[in-house]
Scaffold this motif. Structure first.
Motif, PDB file in Angstrom:
ATOM      1  N   TYR A   1      -1.596  -5.943  -0.009  1.00  0.00           N
ATOM      2  CA  TYR A   1      -0.898  -5.057  -0.955  1.00  0.00           C
ATOM      3  C   TYR A   1      -0.827  -3.654  -0.358  1.00  0.00           C
ATOM      4  O   TYR A   1      -1.763  -3.176   0.292  1.00  0.00           O
ATOM      5  N   GLN A   2       0.287  -2.975  -0.623  1.00  0.00           N
ATOM      6  CA  GLN A   2       0.550  -1.708   0.048  1.00  0.00           C
ATOM      7  C   GLN A   2       1.107  -0.670  -0.909  1.00  0.00           C
ATOM      8  O   GLN A   2       1.932  -0.976  -1.769  1.00  0.00           O
TER       9      GLN A   2
ATOM     10  N   LYS B   1      -2.567   0.172   3.164  1.00  0.00           N
ATOM     11  CA  LYS B   1      -2.480  -1.276   2.985  1.00  0.00           C
ATOM     12  C   LYS B   1      -3.869  -1.899   2.944  1.00  0.00           C
ATOM     13  O   LYS B   1      -4.763  -1.484   3.688  1.00  0.00           O
TER      14      LYS B   1
ATOM     15  N   MET C   1       0.417   6.578   7.149  1.00  0.00           N
ATOM     16  CA  MET C   1      -0.294   6.701   5.872  1.00  0.00           C
ATOM     17  C   MET C   1      -0.693   8.146   5.604  1.00  0.00           C
ATOM     18  O   MET C   1      -1.201   8.844   6.466  1.00  0.00           O
TER      19      MET C   1
ATOM     20  N   ASP D   1      -1.488   8.324  -0.177  1.00  0.00           N
ATOM     21  CA  ASP D   1      -1.311   6.868  -0.176  1.00  0.00           C
ATOM     22  C   ASP D   1      -2.669   6.182  -0.292  1.00  0.00           C
ATOM     23  O   ASP D   1      -2.844   5.248  -1.089  1.00  0.00           O
TER      24      ASP D   1
ATOM     25  N   LEU E   1      -4.115   3.985  -3.544  1.00  0.00           N
ATOM     26  CA  LEU E   1      -4.508   2.583  -3.390  1.00  0.00           C
ATOM     27  C   LEU E   1      -5.952   2.372  -3.834  1.00  0.00           C
ATOM     28  O   LEU E   1      -6.274   1.345  -4.434  1.00  0.00           O
TER      29      LEU E   1
END
Length: 307
Positions: free
Chosen positions: A252-253, A258, A273, A277, A281
């Motif tokens: 999943y990203q 990721k 990245m 980000d 996450l």
């Protein structure tokens, strides 16, 4: 700040993404590199006089940092006391906090000292390792081999020593995380490989152990991508990677961040990245794990400059 009347190495307008293992981080106006205790004390006093917020960093292996212009300067301890470790000839080894753990594993082997082979598998400096209680399994960690640590107490600006038992080690935690202090040295328990007819065989076995730690890290971790290592403190008896597989979140990203397919406990950087980000996450994983398992995941990666 135009006039910096200090005999301390520094850089202006530094982008932290060039230093962090995650390749994240915005701009800081100043980064200082104190080389000894005199420079460090003078620097801290000067920063306080100028009312500048600062953060102390070193190898920057386990952090994700926000983008943009950051409202702090950096005290970078990576060049502090750049000398070789000092062995007392019996069982104690004094090491600068700036010394790299992987380098220390090799240094001790080359001098027929054993006990620190496990450091070969861990990036980062000795100081960061003490701060975060680095290690693999029980018996292969700071708690087992650290005797005591020397630090600068930032409340009274005195150099002090704290013993192993007073550091209250637990998984990825030491008391330093709740102290106003900068780690300067660590003193470790090591032993000499006996100088007898079995010494060559013992050296071969010890070198093989070092190589095993190296291969273990290479085979199990996504080393070809930017990352800060394992993201969360394991919620015993659960396994974060296993839960993410159950949730079908492997790969999943969000943006360039990721969940690693090779090791789902890692967040890796793809497509440039950003710190944001990475941070988003982390929040998403926490939310999904809470919803499914009613567990509160605690990051072991330091998240700097976010909300």
């Amino acid at each position: 700040m135009d006039n910096i009347n200090l005999k301390v190495k520094y850089l202006r307008d530094v982008n932290l993404s060039t230093y962090t293992y995650t390749k994240t981080g915005g701009n800081v106006s100043l980064m200082f590199f104190p080389k000894n205790i005199t420079e460090l004390k003078q620097l801290i006093i000067w920063l306080r006089e100028k009312q500048l917020d600062y953060i102390t960093l070193s190898g920057m292996t386990n952090i994700a940092v926000a983008s943009g212009n950051l409202n702090f300067v950096v005290v970078n301890m990576s060049e502090y006391n750049e000398s070789d470790p000092e062995w007392d000839g019996t069982k104690f080894l004094k090491v600068s906090a700036s010394y790299e753990m992987k380098k220390l594993a090799v240094w001790t082997f080359n001098r027929d000292l054993k006990g620190l082979a496990w450091m070969e598998g861990i990036p980062g400096t000795v100081g960061a390792g003490i701060y975060m209680h680095a290690g693999f399994l029980l018996g292969q960690d700071m708690q087992t081999y650290l005797v005591d640590a020397q630090y600068l107490d930032l409340d009274d600006m005195q150099v002090k020593t704290i013993s192993n038992q007073d550091l209250l080690f637990r998984y990825r935690y030491s008391k330093f995380q709740d102290m106003n202090a900068i780690i300067l040295h660590g003193r470790f328990l090591v032993s000499k490989i006996p100088d007898d007819w079995k010494k060559p065989l013992r050296r071969i076995k010890y070198k093989k152990r070092i190589q095993e730690y190296h291969l273990r890290r290479r085979n199990n971790q996504p080393l070809n991508f930017p990352s800060a290592g394992t993201v969360f403190v394991p919620p015993y008896p659960f396994h974060v990677g296993g839960m993410l597989r159950e949730l079908n979140l492997v790969g999943y990203q969000i943006g360039g961040a990721k969940i690693s397919e090779k090791s789902p406990g890692f967040i890796i950087g793809v497509n440039s990245m950003s710190g944001e980000d990475y941070y988003q996450l982390v929040l998403y994983i926490q939310k999904e794990i809470k919803k499914k398992y009613n567990l509160d995941l605690i990051p072991e990666v330091r998240l700097i400059g976010f909300e």
